[in-house]
Design an enzyme around this catalytic site. Structure first.
Site, PDB file in Angstrom:
ATOM      1  N   LYS A  12       0.923  -1.204  -0.063  1.00  0.00           N
ATOM      2  CA  LYS A  12      -0.166  -0.061  -0.022  1.00  0.00           C
ATOM      3  C   LYS A  12       0.562   1.614  -0.334  1.00  0.00           C
ATOM      4  O   LYS A  12       2.223   1.346   0.507  1.00  0.00           O
ATOM      5  CB  LYS A  12      -1.008   0.090   0.459  1.00  0.00           C
ATOM      6  CG  LYS A  12       0.015   0.239   2.716  1.00  0.00           C
ATOM      7  CD  LYS A  12       0.182   1.455   2.994  1.00  0.00           C
ATOM      8  CE  LYS A  12       0.889   1.387   4.886  1.00  0.00           C
ATOM      9  NZ  LYS A  12       1.473   2.364   4.598  1.00  0.00           N
ATOM     10  N   ASP A 137      -2.952  -1.364  10.130  1.00  0.00           N
ATOM     11  CA  ASP A 137      -2.724  -0.968   8.894  1.00  0.00           C
ATOM     12  C   ASP A 137      -3.541  -2.529   8.486  1.00  0.00           C
ATOM     13  O   ASP A 137      -4.038  -2.365   7.458  1.00  0.00           O
ATOM     14  CB  ASP A 137      -1.591  -0.746   8.033  1.00  0.00           C
ATOM     15  CG  ASP A 137      -0.732   0.252   7.837  1.00  0.00           C
ATOM     16  OD1 ASP A 137      -1.865   1.303   8.768  1.00  0.00           O
ATOM     17  OD2 ASP A 137       0.537   0.470   7.944  1.00  0.00           O
TER      18      ASP A 137
HETATM   19  P1  ATP Z   1       3.664  -0.423   7.652  1.00  0.00           P
HETATM   20  O1  ATP Z   1       3.769   0.925   6.888  1.00  0.00           O
HETATM   21  O2  ATP Z   1       2.563  -0.700   8.346  1.00  0.00           O
HETATM   22  O3  ATP Z   1       3.986   0.482   8.872  1.00  0.00           O
HETATM   23  P2  ATP Z   1       6.860  -0.942   6.806  1.00  0.00           P
HETATM   24  O4  ATP Z   1       5.938  -0.876   6.142  1.00  0.00           O
HETATM   25  O5  ATP Z   1       6.911   0.234   7.305  1.00  0.00           O
HETATM   26  O6  ATP Z   1       4.609  -1.510   7.564  1.00  0.00           O
HETATM   27  P3  ATP Z   1       6.843  -3.583   7.226  1.00  0.00           P
HETATM   28  O7  ATP Z   1       7.619  -4.112   6.487  1.00  0.00           O
HETATM   29  O8  ATP Z   1       5.775  -4.156   7.781  1.00  0.00           O
HETATM   30  O9  ATP Z   1       6.977  -2.389   8.149  1.00  0.00           O
HETATM   31  O10 ATP Z   1       7.588  -3.822   8.969  1.00  0.00           O
HETATM   32  C1  ATP Z   1       7.733  -3.603   9.719  1.00  0.00           C
HETATM   33  C2  ATP Z   1       8.955  -4.528  10.746  1.00  0.00           C
HETATM   34  O11 ATP Z   1       7.595  -5.590  11.336  1.00  0.00           O
HETATM   35  C3  ATP Z   1      10.073  -5.758  10.486  1.00  0.00           C
HETATM   36  O12 ATP Z   1      11.276  -4.237  10.863  1.00  0.00           O
HETATM   37  C4  ATP Z   1       9.536  -6.548  10.224  1.00  0.00           C
HETATM   38  O13 ATP Z   1      10.471  -6.811  11.713  1.00  0.00           O
HETATM   39  C5  ATP Z   1       8.778  -6.927  10.815  1.00  0.00           C
HETATM   40  N1  ATP Z   1       7.616  -7.860  10.562  1.00  0.00           N
HETATM   41  C6  ATP Z   1       7.193  -8.879  10.943  1.00  0.00           C
HETATM   42  N2  ATP Z   1       6.381  -9.387  10.525  1.00  0.00           N
HETATM   43  C7  ATP Z   1       6.864  -9.197   8.797  1.00  0.00           C
HETATM   44  C8  ATP Z   1       6.290  -9.704   7.674  1.00  0.00           C
HETATM   45  N3  ATP Z   1       5.419 -10.847   7.244  1.00  0.00           N
HETATM   46  N4  ATP Z   1       7.286  -9.087   6.802  1.00  0.00           N
HETATM   47  C9  ATP Z   1       7.980  -8.438   7.294  1.00  0.00           C
HETATM   48  N5  ATP Z   1       8.190  -7.830   7.681  1.00  0.00           N
HETATM   49  C10 ATP Z   1       7.721  -8.182   9.294  1.00  0.00           C
END
Ligand code: ATP
Length: 294
Positions: A12, A137
């Protein structure tokens, strides 16, 4: 032969993100417009006799009980009182901790796949409750397309679907933690602007109005702390993007281009400069649900 389900787990962006104020429970009150885009992880979920197991081809993703897909499996199992288990294989294509909702999307996709795999009878409200307990989210990814997020982002309403064919996602190659991004916010006193009407209007007017109205309240403080992200935004704009904005808590910045050629040229240049860059398009709610289980 164990049963398996394949599911896509889309990324997203946030067309806009207003952070209104810090609530008494410690969360920030948000108004955002979420949008699913065509980049996606691929999940293969196989039923086991009880064990929960996560494997991922990206070493940055934890595979223990802190993985959001693991947590989703555990929560659903508890809610339904079943002893079934699952092995979740994640092919990562999304950058990690990048503001693209990767973990949240994996969690929602796991819930949707397990309902199918475990043949559960589940009230939609219960599914949304479990999703919201996993992360702000996560409920959005049960809906997909273009949607307004209210509260800490967990209350979602589908709105007019935005069409946008030429988007470029650019990531500078380091992570920004969501918590850090919020801690960089100045004192917020925007209780008065809690209406969601301006955001619905923006979506109704469509993509051409975005450059005028869209903003991300986390962008200025995060860009000030990470000049490399400001540089990505500058490069997008100087290389033809009509609009560029940091997504969520960063570090990914998306650019909106008028045509395919301009987006391709910018993608090539930014990749040559060492950035992760990927052309995507907006995925509306209809396409989202039609293509999830492919
Ligand atoms: P958001 O925008 O929802 O805050 P994001 O894109 O910034 O998410 P994610 O890719 O969801 O961040 O990763 C955030 C943290 O979540 C990572 O540092 C990782 O350690 C942890 N994590 C837990 N499960 C997962 C997963 N299935 N995929 C990616 N990261 C994960």
């Amino acid at each position: 032969m164990p049963f398996s389900v394949q599911i896509r787990s889309y990324a997203k962006i946030n067309w806009t993100l207003d952070v209104l104020f810090k609530r008494d429970d410690g969360y920030h009150e948000l108004r955002t417009i979420y949008q699913t885009v065509s980049l996606h992880d691929q999940l293969l979920i196989t039923e086991t006799s009880g064990a929960i197991e996560v494997v991922c081809d990206d070493p940055r993703v934890p595979t223990d009980e802190t993985n959001l897909a693991f947590k989703a499996t555990q929560s659903l199992r508890e809610a339904k009182g079943t002893s079934k288990g699952a092995r979740i294989e994640i092919q990562k294509h999304l950058p990690v901790a990048a503001g693209l909702g990767g973990g949240s999307s994996n969690a929602a996709a796991t819930l949707l796949a397990l309902v199918k795999l475990w043949k559960l009878q589940l009230d939609e409200r219960e599914l949304f409750r479990i999703a919201a307990s996993l992360g702000s989210d996560v409920p959005f990814f049960l809906i997909g397309g273009t949607a307004i997020g209210v509260g800490r982002g967990e209350e979602v309403y589908p709105i007019e679907q935005m069409q946008c064919e030429n988007l470029l996602l650019v990531n500078p190659g380091f992570a920004v933690s969501t918590r850090d991004a919020y801690e960089k916010l100045p004192r917020l006193t925007r209780r008065e602007s809690a209406s969601i009407i301006p955001l619905s209007l923006l979506a109704a007017k469509g993509i051409s109005e975005l450059p005028l109205a869209a903003r991300n309240d986390l962008e200025a403080p995060v860009l000030a702390a990470y000049p490399e992200i400001a540089e990505v935004k500058r490069r997008l704009l100087s290389q033809g993007a009509r609009h560029a904005l940091m997504s969520g808590s960063g570090a990914t910045v998306f650019g909106v281009f008028d045509n395919l050629h301009a987006a391709e040229r910018c993608e090539t240049e930014l990749r040559e400069a060492g950035y992760w860059a990927e052309r995507v398009r907006a995925v509306d709610r209809h396409e989202y649900h039609a293509t999830l289980f492919q």
